[in-house]
Design a protein around this motif. Structure first.
Motif, PDB file in Angstrom:
ATOM      1  N   VAL B 185       0.840  -1.201   0.000  1.00 28.76           N
ATOM      2  CA  VAL B 185       0.000   0.000   0.000  1.00 28.76           C
ATOM      3  C   VAL B 185       0.873   1.248   0.000  1.00 28.76           C
ATOM      4  O   VAL B 185       0.655   2.191  -0.759  1.00 28.76           O
ATOM      5  CB  VAL B 185      -0.935  -0.016   1.233  1.00 28.76           C
ATOM      6  CG1 VAL B 185      -1.527   1.359   1.481  1.00 28.76           C
ATOM      7  CG2 VAL B 185      -2.039  -1.046   1.041  1.00 28.76           C
ATOM      8  N   SER B 186       1.892   1.214   0.835  1.00 28.75           N
ATOM      9  CA  SER B 186       2.747   2.372   0.995  1.00 28.75           C
ATOM     10  C   SER B 186       3.516   2.671  -0.293  1.00 28.75           C
ATOM     11  O   SER B 186       3.587   3.820  -0.736  1.00 28.75           O
ATOM     12  CB  SER B 186       3.721   2.090   2.135  1.00 28.75           C
ATOM     13  OG  SER B 186       4.381   3.240   2.519  1.00 28.75           O
ATOM     14  N   HIS B 187       4.070   1.646  -0.893  1.00 28.48           N
ATOM     15  CA  HIS B 187       4.802   1.822  -2.152  1.00 28.48           C
ATOM     16  C   HIS B 187       3.936   2.560  -3.164  1.00 28.48           C
ATOM     17  O   HIS B 187       4.340   3.570  -3.748  1.00 28.48           O
ATOM     18  CB  HIS B 187       5.240   0.437  -2.669  1.00 28.48           C
ATOM     19  CG  HIS B 187       5.521   0.356  -4.142  1.00 28.48           C
ATOM     20  ND1 HIS B 187       5.281  -0.763  -4.884  1.00 28.48           N
ATOM     21  CD2 HIS B 187       6.013   1.262  -5.015  1.00 28.48           C
ATOM     22  CE1 HIS B 187       5.614  -0.548  -6.148  1.00 28.48           C
ATOM     23  NE2 HIS B 187       6.059   0.676  -6.252  1.00 28.48           N
ATOM     24  N   LEU B 188       2.730   2.065  -3.364  1.00 28.92           N
ATOM     25  CA  LEU B 188       1.894   2.636  -4.423  1.00 28.92           C
ATOM     26  C   LEU B 188       1.296   3.986  -4.044  1.00 28.92           C
ATOM     27  O   LEU B 188       1.132   4.852  -4.895  1.00 28.92           O
ATOM     28  CB  LEU B 188       0.784   1.648  -4.803  1.00 28.92           C
ATOM     29  CG  LEU B 188       1.291   0.320  -5.417  1.00 28.92           C
ATOM     30  CD1 LEU B 188       0.146  -0.656  -5.620  1.00 28.92           C
ATOM     31  CD2 LEU B 188       2.007   0.564  -6.739  1.00 28.92           C
ATOM     32  N   SER B 189       1.008   4.160  -2.747  1.00 33.01           N
ATOM     33  CA  SER B 189       0.340   5.417  -2.402  1.00 33.01           C
ATOM     34  C   SER B 189       1.328   6.572  -2.269  1.00 33.01           C
ATOM     35  O   SER B 189       0.929   7.725  -2.258  1.00 33.01           O
ATOM     36  CB  SER B 189      -0.482   5.258  -1.124  1.00 33.01           C
ATOM     37  OG  SER B 189       0.369   4.980  -0.051  1.00 33.01           O
ATOM     38  N   LEU B 190       2.606   6.258  -2.161  1.00 34.82           N
ATOM     39  CA  LEU B 190       3.587   7.345  -2.098  1.00 34.82           C
ATOM     40  C   LEU B 190       3.767   8.021  -3.458  1.00 34.82           C
ATOM     41  O   LEU B 190       4.063   9.203  -3.546  1.00 34.82           O
ATOM     42  CB  LEU B 190       4.942   6.791  -1.642  1.00 34.82           C
ATOM     43  CG  LEU B 190       5.173   6.711  -0.136  1.00 34.82           C
ATOM     44  CD1 LEU B 190       6.332   5.778   0.161  1.00 34.82           C
ATOM     45  CD2 LEU B 190       5.431   8.080   0.448  1.00 34.82           C
ATOM     46  N   LEU B 191       3.604   7.237  -4.524  1.00 36.38           N
ATOM     47  CA  LEU B 191       3.859   7.769  -5.858  1.00 36.38           C
ATOM     48  C   LEU B 191       2.617   8.459  -6.418  1.00 36.38           C
ATOM     49  O   LEU B 191       1.505   7.977  -6.217  1.00 36.38           O
ATOM     50  CB  LEU B 191       4.265   6.617  -6.788  1.00 36.38           C
ATOM     51  CG  LEU B 191       5.538   5.876  -6.364  1.00 36.38           C
ATOM     52  CD1 LEU B 191       5.695   4.599  -7.164  1.00 36.38           C
ATOM     53  CD2 LEU B 191       6.756   6.766  -6.522  1.00 36.38           C
ATOM     54  N   PRO B 192       2.815   9.567  -7.113  1.00 37.50           N
ATOM     55  CA  PRO B 192       1.642  10.306  -7.606  1.00 37.50           C
ATOM     56  C   PRO B 192       0.726   9.448  -8.490  1.00 37.50           C
ATOM     57  O   PRO B 192      -0.491   9.555  -8.408  1.00 37.50           O
ATOM     58  CB  PRO B 192       2.250  11.470  -8.398  1.00 37.50           C
ATOM     59  CG  PRO B 192       3.700  11.206  -8.503  1.00 37.50           C
ATOM     60  CD  PRO B 192       4.063  10.248  -7.422  1.00 37.50           C
ATOM     61  N   GLN B 193       1.336   8.556  -9.291  1.00 33.66           N
ATOM     62  CA  GLN B 193       0.499   7.760 -10.188  1.00 33.66           C
ATOM     63  C   GLN B 193      -0.361   6.745  -9.427  1.00 33.66           C
ATOM     64  O   GLN B 193      -1.354   6.252  -9.953  1.00 33.66           O
ATOM     65  CB  GLN B 193       1.346   7.067 -11.266  1.00 33.66           C
ATOM     66  CG  GLN B 193       2.469   6.201 -10.753  1.00 33.66           C
ATOM     67  CD  GLN B 193       3.783   6.942 -10.621  1.00 33.66           C
ATOM     68  OE1 GLN B 193       3.817   8.036 -10.066  1.00 33.66           O
ATOM     69  NE2 GLN B 193       4.863   6.380 -11.113  1.00 33.66           N
TER      70      GLN B 193
END
Lengths: 637, 253, 238
Positions: B185-193
């Motif tokens: 979750v963290s990996h994906l939610s950190l990135l703007p995309q």
């Protein structure tokens, strides 16, 4: 039989565009009526399967591991090339194409390689959109580095885990599609048979590795993205389960195997410690930028390296290649290391290693600089070997790393068997006789995201498939063949283990069909392989049953295939009486003892046709013509 | 070359439904340069030759990145060395005469397949529930169109390093999968995309995680210590925060 | 329709109720400090509280509900967590990270519950009379004073306070984590703050019985009022 590479007409740079315009399309409403099987979930398999499913096809994906995300693409470290030219250092699609063709020693197809360079940029866009956390510069743009001797910085990377991140991106796409009804993932399945019906690939038989059941699946086309066959040498940088069984099954059903003797050897790996060694771990080649390679001058010198005085050391690369020294290309470095060990000058327990010394570099640039540059590699080395490279020289040895050979495919990435597509390392297409660093990831994703989805449509739109169910006799026969093979293996109950045979085969290939080859050794190997194979089928010991989780049986079946394939490799190596790409043919050297490529005689792709186990395969040649690039010979003196 | 003699006490279980038990094996002259899995290879060669069934264990890349291998060795997931998987653990970490208790990951959500091989498909089902960015092939803008600061990219990379081995579940007193899911979750939610789908993603992944039978997090932080990639618990915190948002959104609309 | 509350939300409910309960602990602490200022201060604080009437009842009811929610959700999670590992390890994972406070959370929680019940029976639902320095006095102060002069009672009280302290040591930083308010950088500080608060709570509450016992000792030794006829006093005189 004349092989048709189906390369579109027109100028090199227009071919792919023209192809896309000319190709037949499947009506969007009809796509769901087509079934596609994808074997393997590495970069190529996962990206292709996800893309097919997005287009609306029904997709079934198979992998050996417990999850698609474990495929060995995940272990790639360095990076991925693309011709973005973000650093503004003069890169272009044409330059990437040219470097790849040249790096492959002019043994790959121009049109395929150009297309690879062309779609390389789309891959980066795609991966960034999927959330691949590529390294960034402080201004927020993507960071690039130069890699593998390239003169431009075109490599994108995510720490030393680029393969992992790209693969997780592709698996993310796969998971996204798997949540929909038209894509299904079948983990812990191993492909046993390819099913051909009316001359077309129409399905596969797999073994469920958990309960041993044989399962049949039908489709309108089969995509093999099952990776390379480096494990045929037993010791390699490949994962334990990496195997050639899927492509070998296809080869036995008529798919041609191209350039099987083209294997890449990486010069800077952790050395072999002992008989029990199960795999070799790669270290970045950048180590050679500062390390000096040497062996003791005296044979069998067992002194501690720090006790061997300067005048008793042989810095053989620096002596032999004064210009390039320790930075000679991979094949030259590998070949010379093996040569020194064969002379009895190898170091370490096994005598299968050479020293890579950082003492002088430490003196020159300081310990801190060495730490900053190679700290993580030194730590990894220390963790594996228990020795401290800051206080004594590292030991390195070459290892099998990548296989350029694979099933023959045309411009569509389809083999000579209609409906059988082969992607990624499993095909032979783009790397010729040698692969450039950071290009394997590029090829896998190019095939999966941007080539195969188009070419599959082009095939399906033209093919008229009958309804085929798994009750059909072609499936019954395939299942029976698989069942018979398993039962035969289990019934042997001999007294040598599977690994024992595998090690014997691996050593034979490494010694006779490795970095340097010659007629005598190859002939010897060709005699030995059938002997090992026969003994295997008489004396292998496989405990357990077929209807259970039986890892020894899995390995035995892979080794059984390797034992057949090894012979093909030798045939191919014997045929190619030229030094080229990664290997040196001892009969083909320049006066200075360097690799001599023979473009007039061997500028072709060797596509082999299976004629039966132990029988000589038939060679079909696809002549390579070069319209754009001029062929040059390498020199590193 | 240094060698040691050891005893291994290994969990043997014929299949998913059979009852398991511990079996003792003595291994002599084990080279300390061997990796832990090579030691098991040696054990298996011996077992095979003596007519017994070899120990089933998962492994693939043997360089610590595929996440296939894993076992609890003397009470420690992936053994006594920090930040490695058992394929990178070497026998020099053990002493002569030592007994090694080797067990599978123990969790209801990871049923045993055989011996120390477990079924981790629960992780894949969590990923299928939403562990991705829904972008279609070929529908993207230029890679540099979205600028991402270097520290955000690095933090996302810290989380993205997860190899999905399941050691976090094995280490957690509650067999919770929060570090795995948190990292994703963290990996994906950190990135703007990845921000666009963030709220839905968290809700779906957490729902699936609960369905799989993992325990819940009681902030014991054992997971992070046992993680071969040393993924930080701050990623769990980030998921918790996103979950509040997701819940408010699903209740209020 | 059965609504399934996600595990994270359950945990957050526990954290929220725990936060409110710690608020109560803090208020209670402030009130109890009045003991140091003598019977008048303390009794008037107690009276003021009582005079709130219905508001007090409302607050009490709220507290009970919060307490029950806190316990209820914790019990469900503990049961679920136990179920998540049906076969235990032969070698229990060695404690690399978990502090004692973390490991004994369910036990300290149970202890606190038992303590709260006894504490209420003792001080709230009991007559407010007690022996202070040998004198029977009215008021909560006297009641508390008498209780604390009993060493066994004081010891139990101190044990319970230690339980509260341990509970909070884990709970405070845990709450930040559960609400997602901690980061890799702030987490180590939050752990330290947590421990500090836990220790402070233990010291302040724990000093109450000690203060009373010391005071009682001091009151008994030098001077004894002559019309007191208790046996103990007689004994002292001899």
């Amino acid at each position: 039989m004349k092989l048709n590479s189906n390369v579109p007409k027109g100028k090199l740079k227009d071919k792919w565009t023209q192809y896309k315009f000319d190709m037949k399309l499947v009506n969007p409403a009809n796509k769901r009526k087509y079934n596609i099987i994808v074997v393997g979930t590495g970069l190529a398999g996962a990206s292709a399967a996800a893309s097919y499913s997005e287009l609306g096809y029904n997709v079934k994906v198979f992998c050996i591991q417990d999850s698609p995300r474990r495929a060995h693409s995940i272990a790639a470290q360095g990076g991925i090339n693309a011709a973005k030219n973000y650093p503004n250092d003069g890169d272009s699609i044409y330059r990437l194409f040219y470097d790849t063709i040249k790096g492959g020693d002019y043994r790959s197809r121009e049109a395929n390689v150009y297309r690879l360079a062309e779609v390389s940029n789309n891959i980066i866009d795609q991966c960034v959109a999927q959330g691949v956390p590529f390294a960034r510069d402080y201004d927020g743009t993507l960071s690039n580095r130069s890699f593998g001797g390239a003169l431009v910085s075109r490599t994108f990377y995510a720490r030393g885990q680029t393969g992992q991140q790209l693969h997780l991106g592709a698996c993310g796409a796969l998971m996204k599609e798997a949540s929909k009804p038209n894509l299904e993932i079948f983990p812990r399945r191993e492909m046993m048979e390819l099913v051909i019906h009316e001359g077309k690939a129409r399905g596969i038989v797999v073994r469920n590795l958990i309960n041993g059941e044989l399962e049949s699946y039908t489709a309108d086309m089969v995509v093999l993205a099952s990776g390379g066959y480096g494990n045929i040498y037993f010791l390699s940088t490949n994962a334990m389960s990496t195997n050639s069984s899927a492509i070998w099954a296809a080869h036995k059903k008529g798919a041609f195997f191209a350039n099987p003797c083209f294997v890449q050897i990486h010069p800077t790996c952790m050395p072999v410690h002992g008989e029990y060694q199960s795999k070799l771990t790669l270290m970045s080649e950048s180590l050679r930028n500062d390390g000096r390679v040497w062996v003791p001058q005296k044979k069998g010198d067992k002194r501690h390296p720090n006790d061997i005085p300067e005048n008793e050391r042989d810095y053989y690369l620096e002596n032999k290649y004064p210009t390039f020294g320790n930075l000679v290309p991979r094949d030259v470095a590998s070949r010379n290391a093996k040569e020194q060990c064969d002379l009895g000058k190898g170091v370490g327990n096994t005598g299968l290693a050479v020293y890579l010394d950082f003492k002088e570099a430490t003196k020159r640039i300081g310990l801190e600089a060495i730490k900053a540059k190679y700290g993580n590699l030194f730590d990894m080395y220390k963790q594996i070997t228990g020795k401290d490279p800051y206080s004594e020289p590292m030991m390195i040895f070459p290892a099998i790393h990548y296989t350029m050979g694979g099933l023959w495919v045309d411009y569509n990435l389809m083999s000579n068997l209609p409906g059988l597509f082969v992607l990624g390392e499993a095909n032979f297409s783009d790397h010729g006789a040698n692969r450039l660093g950071a290009s394997a990831l590029m090829q896998g994703l190019a095939d999966g995201y941007f080539v195969a989805p188009y070419t599959a449509g082009n095939y399906l739109a033209q093919v008229n498939n009958n309804e085929l169910t798994t009750d059909h006799e072609v499936f019954q026969e395939a299942e029976k063949a698989a069942k018979d093979k398993i039962e035969k293996l289990l019934a042997i109950k001999g007294n040598r283990t599977v690994d024992d045979f595998h090690k014997e085969l691996g050593k034979l290939l490494w010694d006779n069909c490795g970095i340097a080859r010659n007629e005598t050794d190859l002939k010897k190997a060709l005699k030995e392989i059938p002997r090992i194979r026969e003994e295997f089928w008489k004396n292998v010991l496989i405990p357990g049953t077929t209807d259970s989780f039986n890892q020894t049986l899995e390995r035995a079946m892979r080794v059984a295939d390797f034992l057949e394939m090894a012979e093909l490799m030798i045939h191919d190596a014997s045929d190619r009486k030229e030094s080229c790409g990664c290997h040196l043919r001892e009969e083909s050297q320049t006066e200075e003892g360097e690799a001599l490529r023979k473009d007039n005689e061997y500028s072709y792709v060797s596509a082999w046709e299976f004629k039966g186990v132990g029988k000589e395969p038939e060679l079909h040649k696809e002549e390579l013509t070069f319209e754009e690039v001029e062929l040059t010979q390498r020199s590193y003196k | 070359m240094k060698t040691i003699n050891i005893t291994v006490k290994v969990w043997r279980q014929e299949n998913a439904v059979a009852k398991g038990h511990f079996e003792d094996y003595k291994l002599t002259e084990i080279d300390t340069d061997m990796s832990f899995l090579e030691m098991l290879d040696v054990l298996n060669e011996g077992l095979t030759l003596s007519g017994e069934l070899p120990l089933a264990f998962d492994s693939d890349c043997r360089e610590g990145i595929c996440g296939m291998c894993g076992a609890v060795v003397n009470g420690e997931p992936h053994g006594p060395v920090k930040a490695v998987t058992i394929c990178q653990l070497h026998m020099r970490s053990f002493t002569d005469g030592q007994t090694l208790v080797i067990e599978s990951w123990r969790s209801k959500a990871f049923p045993v397949i055989k011996d120390i091989v477990v079924d981790r498909s629960a992780f894949d089902r969590i990923m299928m529930a939403g562990g991705y960015i829904s972008v279609k092939t070929g529908t993207t803008t230029d890679a540099n169109a979205n600028l991402i600061t270097s520290d955000i990219a690095e933090e996302a990379m810290d989380a993205a390093q997860c190899i999905g081995c399941g050691a976090c579940v094995a280490a957690c007193p509650n067999a919770s999968a929060m570090l795995f899911v948190g990292a994703k979750v963290s990996h994906l939610s950190l990135l703007p995309q990845g921000k666009i789908e963030c709220v839905e993603r968290v809700r779906k992944m957490v729902t699936q995680m609960d369905k799989e039978g993992f325990g819940s997090c009681s902030n014991e932080y054992e997971c992070s210590v046992s993680c071969p990639k040393e993924i930080n618990i701050s990623h769990i915190a980030r998921m918790n925060r996103k979950m509040i948002k997701a819940t408010i959104k699903s209740v209020v609309g | 329709m059965k609504i399934k509350i996600p595990s994270i939300i359950k945990k957050q409910i526990i954290a929220l109720t725990g936060f409110l309960l710690s608020g109560f602990v803090a208020a209670h602490l402030l009130g109890n400090i009045m003991i140091f200022f003598g019977p008048d201060a303390y009794n008037s604080y107690a009276k003021k509280l009582m005079s709130l009437g219905p508001i007090l009842y409302l607050m009490e009811a709220g507290l009970i509900i919060i307490f029950l929610i806190h316990m209820g959700f914790t019990i469900t999670l503990v049961i679920e967590n136990r179920k998540a590992r049906p076969i235990a390890y032969k070698k229990t994972p060695s404690t690399k990270k978990r502090s004692i406070a973390t490991r004994i959370m369910p036990y300290t929680g149970t202890l606190i519950f038992a303590f709260v019940v006894l504490h209420l029976l003792d001080f709230k639902y009991n007559n407010h009379y007690g022996m202070v320095a040998g004198k029977l006095q009215e008021g909560l102060y006297a009641r508390v004073y008498e209780s604390f002069t009993d060493p066994l009672h004081s010891l139990l009280y101190i044990i319970a306070i230690c339980a509260v302290s341990f509970h909070l040591t884990h709970a405070i930083q845990s709450m930040f984590q559960t609400f997602g308010l901690s980061s890799a950088k702030s987490h180590p500080y939050l752990v330290k703050i947590s421990i500090t608060i836990g220790v402070l709570i233990a010291l302040i509450f724990g000093s109450l019985p000690i203060f009373v016992m010391v005071k009682e000792k001091a009151a008994q030794k030098p001077k004894v009022s002559f019309y007191d006829t208790s046996k103990e006093v007689m004994h002292n005189e001899t």
